[in-house]
Scaffold this motif. Structure first.
Motif, short mmCIF file in Angstrom:
data_model
loop_
_atom_site.label_atom_id
_atom_site.label_comp_id
_atom_site.label_asym_id
_atom_site.label_seq_id
_atom_site.Cartn_x
_atom_site.Cartn_y
_atom_site.Cartn_z
N LYS A 1 0.86 -1.19 0.00
CA LYS A 1 0.00 0.00 0.00
C LYS A 1 0.89 1.24 0.00
O LYS A 1 2.06 1.18 0.36
N ASN A 2 0.34 2.36 -0.39
CA ASN A 2 1.13 3.61 -0.45
C ASN A 2 1.20 4.26 0.93
O ASN A 2 0.70 5.35 1.15
N LYS A 3 1.86 3.55 1.84
CA LYS A 3 2.07 4.03 3.21
C LYS A 3 3.55 3.89 3.56
O LYS A 3 4.18 2.89 3.20
N VAL A 4 4.08 4.86 4.28
CA VAL A 4 5.49 4.83 4.67
C VAL A 4 5.83 3.56 5.45
O VAL A 4 6.92 3.00 5.30
N GLU B 1 14.07 5.08 -2.28
CA GLU B 1 13.91 6.39 -2.92
C GLU B 1 12.71 6.41 -3.86
O GLU B 1 11.87 7.32 -3.80
N MET B 2 12.63 5.42 -4.73
CA MET B 2 11.58 5.44 -5.74
C MET B 2 10.20 5.12 -5.16
O MET B 2 9.21 5.73 -5.54
N VAL B 3 10.13 4.16 -4.24
CA VAL B 3 8.84 3.84 -3.61
C VAL B 3 8.36 5.02 -2.76
O VAL B 3 7.18 5.36 -2.77
N THR B 4 9.28 5.68 -2.06
CA THR B 4 8.91 6.85 -1.27
C THR B 4 8.32 7.94 -2.16
O THR B 4 7.33 8.58 -1.79
N ASN B 5 8.89 8.15 -3.33
CA ASN B 5 8.35 9.14 -4.27
C ASN B 5 6.91 8.81 -4.64
O ASN B 5 6.05 9.70 -4.69
N VAL B 6 6.64 7.53 -4.90
CA VAL B 6 5.27 7.13 -5.24
C VAL B 6 4.35 7.38 -4.04
O VAL B 6 3.26 7.93 -4.19
N ILE B 7 4.79 6.98 -2.85
CA ILE B 7 3.97 7.14 -1.65
C ILE B 7 3.60 8.61 -1.44
O ILE B 7 2.44 8.93 -1.17
N PHE B 8 4.56 9.50 -1.57
CA PHE B 8 4.32 10.92 -1.26
C PHE B 8 3.70 11.74 -2.39
O PHE B 8 3.01 12.71 -2.13
N TYR B 9 3.96 11.36 -3.65
CA TYR B 9 3.59 12.25 -4.74
C TYR B 9 2.62 11.70 -5.78
O TYR B 9 2.05 12.46 -6.55
N ALA B 10 2.41 10.39 -5.85
CA ALA B 10 1.61 9.83 -6.94
C ALA B 10 0.10 9.94 -6.71
O ALA B 10 -0.66 9.96 -7.67
N TYR B 11 -0.30 10.02 -5.46
CA TYR B 11 -1.73 10.00 -5.15
C TYR B 11 -2.10 11.17 -4.24
O TYR B 11 -1.27 11.66 -3.48
N GLN C 1 -3.39 12.99 -1.00
CA GLN C 1 -3.19 12.61 0.40
C GLN C 1 -4.40 11.82 0.90
O GLN C 1 -5.54 12.13 0.58
N ASP C 2 -4.15 10.78 1.66
CA ASP C 2 -5.17 9.91 2.28
C ASP C 2 -5.88 8.98 1.28
O ASP C 2 -6.81 8.29 1.65
N GLU C 3 -5.46 8.96 0.01
CA GLU C 3 -6.04 8.00 -0.93
C GLU C 3 -5.18 6.74 -0.90
O GLU C 3 -3.99 6.77 -1.19
#
Length: 139
Positions: free
Chosen positions: A8-11, A44-54, A56-58
């Motif tokens: 999931k897109n969570k840290v 680095e790359m997964v963090t970028n997706v988590i923070f910027y691709a969606y 917030q809260d989606e």
């Protein structure tokens, strides 16, 4: 070798990515240095997706595929977030004082310097970042 992980897109999911990379490194007999570098790339790359691709809260899925023929190790990171090609960003100018540099860009710079090949595609609504590293001389 072929392995996949879906997170999931969570840290908090970065821990799973680190374990995934470690398992691959052990299975392929990679050096600790290369394993650490690959972990840095994926973080680095997964963090970028988590923070910027969606937005917030989606909540969304991020998929990471790893495959190797013994000579190369390829990771394909995919998400259905907003379109973004990190390879299109100009390389960071290391001659500029870090305090004067534009924010961002160091992650993809690091990735391009660790991996042998980094490519991006947008296919069927998905971002696909493919990162390849030669491993034949590492074991």
């Amino acid at each position: 070798m072929r392995k996949e992980i879906c997170i999931k897109n969570k840290v908090s999911e970065l821990e799973k990515v680190a374990r995934f990379v470690e398992e691959i490194g052990e299975e392929l007999g990679l050096s600790m240095e290369l394993q650490m570098n690959l972990n840095l790339v994926m973080e680095e790359m997964v963090t970028n997706v988590i923070f910027y691709a969606y937005p917030q809260d989606e909540e969304a899925d991020i998929e990471l595929l790893a495959k190797s023929d013994g000579k190369e190790l390829t990771f394909v990171l995919s998400d259905q977030g907003k379109e973004f090609d990190p390879t299109a960003k100009e390389d960071t100018d290391l001659d500029v004082n870090p305090a004067d540099r534009e924010l961002g860009g160091m992650g993809i710079f690091i990735v391009k310097n660790i991996m042998n090949k980094v490519t991006y595609q947008r296919l069927e609504g998905k971002n696909l970042l493919t990162m390849t590293k030669g491993i034949a001389d590492d074991n």
